[in-house]
Design a protein around this motif. Structure first.
Motif, mmCIF file in Angstrom:
data_model
loop_
_atom_site.group_PDB
_atom_site.id
_atom_site.type_symbol
_atom_site.label_atom_id
_atom_site.label_comp_id
_atom_site.label_asym_id
_atom_site.label_seq_id
_atom_site.Cartn_x
_atom_site.Cartn_y
_atom_site.Cartn_z
ATOM 1 N N GLY A 1 -6.312 21.063 -18.802
ATOM 2 C CA GLY A 1 -6.826 19.720 -18.606
ATOM 3 C C GLY A 1 -7.164 19.068 -19.935
ATOM 4 N N GLN A 2 -8.043 18.067 -19.893
ATOM 5 C CA GLN A 2 -8.431 17.319 -21.094
ATOM 6 C C GLN A 2 -9.934 17.409 -21.311
ATOM 7 N N VAL A 3 -10.326 17.668 -22.564
ATOM 8 C CA VAL A 3 -11.733 17.789 -22.942
ATOM 9 C C VAL A 3 -12.090 16.641 -23.889
ATOM 10 N N LEU A 4 -13.168 15.921 -23.569
ATOM 11 C CA LEU A 4 -13.666 14.855 -24.428
ATOM 12 C C LEU A 4 -15.013 15.281 -24.993
ATOM 13 N N GLU A 5 -15.053 15.504 -26.313
ATOM 14 C CA GLU A 5 -16.281 15.981 -26.937
ATOM 15 C C GLU A 5 -16.367 15.483 -28.371
ATOM 16 N N ASN A 6 -17.502 14.833 -28.705
ATOM 17 C CA ASN A 6 -17.736 14.329 -30.057
ATOM 18 C C ASN A 6 -16.580 13.469 -30.567
ATOM 19 N N ALA A 7 -16.101 12.569 -29.721
ATOM 20 C CA ALA A 7 -15.031 11.603 -30.033
ATOM 21 C C ALA A 7 -13.643 12.243 -30.088
ATOM 22 N N TRP A 8 -13.539 13.554 -29.837
ATOM 23 C CA TRP A 8 -12.239 14.232 -29.781
ATOM 24 C C TRP A 8 -11.768 14.322 -28.335
ATOM 25 N N LEU A 9 -10.514 13.934 -28.080
ATOM 26 C CA LEU A 9 -9.891 14.102 -26.765
ATOM 27 C C LEU A 9 -8.737 15.082 -26.937
ATOM 28 N N THR A 10 -8.897 16.277 -26.351
ATOM 29 C CA THR A 10 -7.946 17.368 -26.568
ATOM 30 C C THR A 10 -7.361 17.852 -25.251
ATOM 31 N N SER A 11 -6.054 18.076 -25.240
ATOM 32 C CA SER A 11 -5.361 18.582 -24.057
ATOM 33 C C SER A 11 -5.170 20.092 -24.165
ATOM 34 N N TYR A 12 -5.366 20.779 -23.038
ATOM 35 C CA TYR A 12 -5.207 22.237 -22.982
ATOM 36 C C TYR A 12 -4.233 22.633 -21.877
ATOM 37 N N ASP A 13 -3.505 23.721 -22.126
ATOM 38 C CA ASP A 13 -2.636 24.303 -21.114
ATOM 39 C C ASP A 13 -2.665 25.821 -21.272
ATOM 40 N N LYS A 14 -3.134 26.496 -20.229
ATOM 41 C CA LYS A 14 -3.254 27.957 -20.231
ATOM 42 C C LYS A 14 -4.111 28.454 -21.408
ATOM 43 N N GLY A 15 -5.185 27.717 -21.685
ATOM 44 C CA GLY A 15 -6.134 28.139 -22.700
ATOM 45 C C GLY A 15 -5.780 27.760 -24.120
ATOM 46 N N LEU A 16 -4.625 27.124 -24.338
ATOM 47 C CA LEU A 16 -4.193 26.735 -25.671
ATOM 48 C C LEU A 16 -4.113 25.213 -25.777
ATOM 49 N N LYS A 17 -4.409 24.704 -26.981
ATOM 50 C CA LYS A 17 -4.227 23.277 -27.196
ATOM 51 C C LYS A 17 -2.743 22.952 -27.080
ATOM 52 N N ASP A 18 -2.426 21.934 -26.287
ATOM 53 C CA ASP A 18 -1.031 21.597 -26.045
ATOM 54 C C ASP A 18 -0.932 20.110 -25.703
ATOM 55 N N GLY A 19 -0.184 19.375 -26.528
ATOM 56 C CA GLY A 19 -0.067 17.942 -26.322
ATOM 57 C C GLY A 19 -0.788 17.174 -27.421
ATOM 58 N N THR A 20 -1.076 15.909 -27.155
ATOM 59 C CA THR A 20 -1.670 15.032 -28.155
ATOM 60 C C THR A 20 -3.187 15.179 -28.192
ATOM 61 N N GLU A 21 -3.726 15.301 -29.418
ATOM 62 C CA GLU A 21 -5.168 15.312 -29.637
ATOM 63 C C GLU A 21 -5.528 14.057 -30.423
ATOM 64 N N THR A 22 -6.548 13.322 -29.962
ATOM 65 C CA THR A 22 -6.930 12.084 -30.629
ATOM 66 C C THR A 22 -8.398 12.119 -31.031
#
Length: 478
Positions: free
Chosen positions: A209-230
């Protein structure tokens, strides 16, 4: 500025001082301005510390205040927490003996009463958390802007995370559940713009899924960062927006962004950056160094141009060409008049002086002990100096003469400064010959947290003494 400006400031300070008043009563200090209470500080009998409370219009506004058997916490004029203690009324003064880093014995402390419960006031609701043996046990508490449920001493159940005080529905930035102290299941995040994101957690870590924390929006798939991080922080005088891509936990592909800052004196700094990552490393283009607020350039995976790095007390400016270090300038943070410069060939120090942090050393010096080395035509020559750093000063503690890369001649060390102890041994001196101690006294700083004072005669160690920082004693060995 002329003399009349300073005269105005002086008169203003005098009138300000005449308009203020400080009242000391027992262990409480109260500061008044024009008969209006501004702040109080008092020695707490519950927390063994000083509690400070700021006032607005003679009303408690921000800080801590000691009540009867409790400490009250205020934010913006509202009571938000109440910490209750046991054994307060008939508490007795007990003797406690302990050792600090300088081996000074301290006595006659109040034994800190145990916390029995904490009340948190959020909106119109009151939440209570009970303590057991001085530790969080059962109930709900507001902890670092997060409303958390405890069960059997661990975080369990639903939580609500707020952006800041006041804690209202509009300031919620996260919701979800804890299980045995870790995030578990679906966690939902809310952006200031009203966007909603969610991520599934397993064993306290993001899974999908997607995690929004401290202005970072990060995508995860199977426990790994995967996709666009802003990253997005937009303010009137300070903005930073950029995005980068991950593939199965590694940075891969483009990284683009924009930075803008307007200083109070009118200067504006703005720039775009555009780079490419390859196999989790910068490969080509320009990249933003967020820590130093600078741009860095890479060509085919190699550093090119100026790179800036900030240590604990020094700012290091390094120039690269084709990935090789060409020069370095180390500037004392806080006093730019103190700096050292070094030229390199093939990453090897050639001419000049360089200063570096000693990474592993006695615990007393951690992150503060530096060593300066001088080089001529690629060989260490001159004086090797050891010193302790403060923000605007370098305190020398040792000096060793170096000739063609070897220790040669008279060296000294100020033992009083080395250990900050009360054992006055003064300045110790010794002579090196062929890169080895030959005669005199030598201070050897070890990695295990103690220091050896060794005495040599004709190249042989004839005695040594060991100083343990946490125990005020010297042991001699023949």
């Amino acid at each position: 500025m002329n003399k009349y400006f300073f005269l105005f400031i002086f008169i203003h300070l005098i009138s300000f001082a005449q308009d203020t008043n400080t009242v000391i009563s027992g262990e409480k200090v109260s500061f008044f301005r024009a008969d209006t209470l501004v702040w109080t500080e008092e020695r707490s009998s519950l927390e063994n510390t000083v509690l400070r409370m700021e006032y607005v219009n003679n009303k408690k506004w921000n800080g801590k205040y000691e009540g009867i058997g409790s400490v009250l916490i205020y934010k913006k004029g509202k009571e938000v927490e109440e910490w209750s203690y046991e054994g307060v009324i008939n508490r007795k003064k007990v003797q406690i003996t302990y050792y600090n880093l300088n081996s000074d014995v301290r006595n006659s402390l109040f034994r800190k009463p145990k916390i029995i419960k904490v009340k948190s006031f959020v909106g119109n609701k009151t939440y209570t958390l009970s303590y057991k043996n001085g530790k969080k046990h059962e109930g709900t508490i507001l902890e670092e802007d997060e409303l958390i449920r405890y069960k059997n001493g661990k975080k369990n159940g639903a939580f609500i995370r707020y952006d800041d005080f006041p804690w209202t529905e509009e300031s919620i930035i996260g919701k979800g559940n804890y299980q045995e102290g870790n995030y578990h299941g679906i966690i939902t995040f809310f952006s200031p713009e009203g966007m909603q994101y969610s991520c599934e957690y397993k064993n306290g870590k993001p899974w999908k899924g997607q995690v929004l924390e401290n202005a970072w929006l990060t995508s995860y798939d199977k426990g790994l960062k995967d996709g666009t991080e802003t990253f997005s922080r937009k303010e009137r005088k300070d903005s930073l927006v950029f995005s980068r891509n991950y593939r199965q936990g590694k940075l891969e592909g483009s990284c683009t962004g924009f930075y803008y800052q307007k200083y109070f004196y009118g200067k504006v700094v703005s720039f775009h950056f555009n780079g490419v990552y390859k196999d989790d490393q910068p490969y080509s283009g320009t990249f933003y160094n967020k820590k130093m607020n600078t741009l860095e350039e890479y060509v085919q995976g190699k550093k090119e141009g100026l790179f800036t790095d900030k240590g604990n007390y020094f700012i290091h400016k390094k120039n690269y060409k084709n990935g090789l270090l060409v020069s370095k300038k180390s500037i004392l943070d806080g006093d730019t008049s103190i700096y050292y410069s070094m030229n390199y060939e093939g990453n090897k120090a050639m001419n000049g002086a360089e200063v570096n942090l000693v990474e592993k050393t006695n615990l007393i010096f951690r992150n503060r002990l530096y060593i300066k080395k001088e080089f001529i035509n690629g060989s260490q020559n001159g004086h090797e100096e050891w010193f302790i750093c403060t923000r605007k000063k370098m305190i020398p503690i040792a000096q060793i003469p170096i000739k063609n890369g070897k220790k040669e001649g008279k060296a000294w060390c100020n033992f009083d400064r080395v250990e900050y102890n009360r054992i006055k041994l003064g300045k110790l001196e010794g002579v090196y010959k062929n890169n080895k101690p030959f005669s005199g006294d030598f201070v050897l700083i070890t990695m295990e947290g103690f220091t050896e004072i060794a005495q040599y005669s004709k190249g042989k160690k004839i005695s040594s003494k060991w100083y343990y920082p946490r125990k005020k004693q010297l042991k001699s060995r023949q």
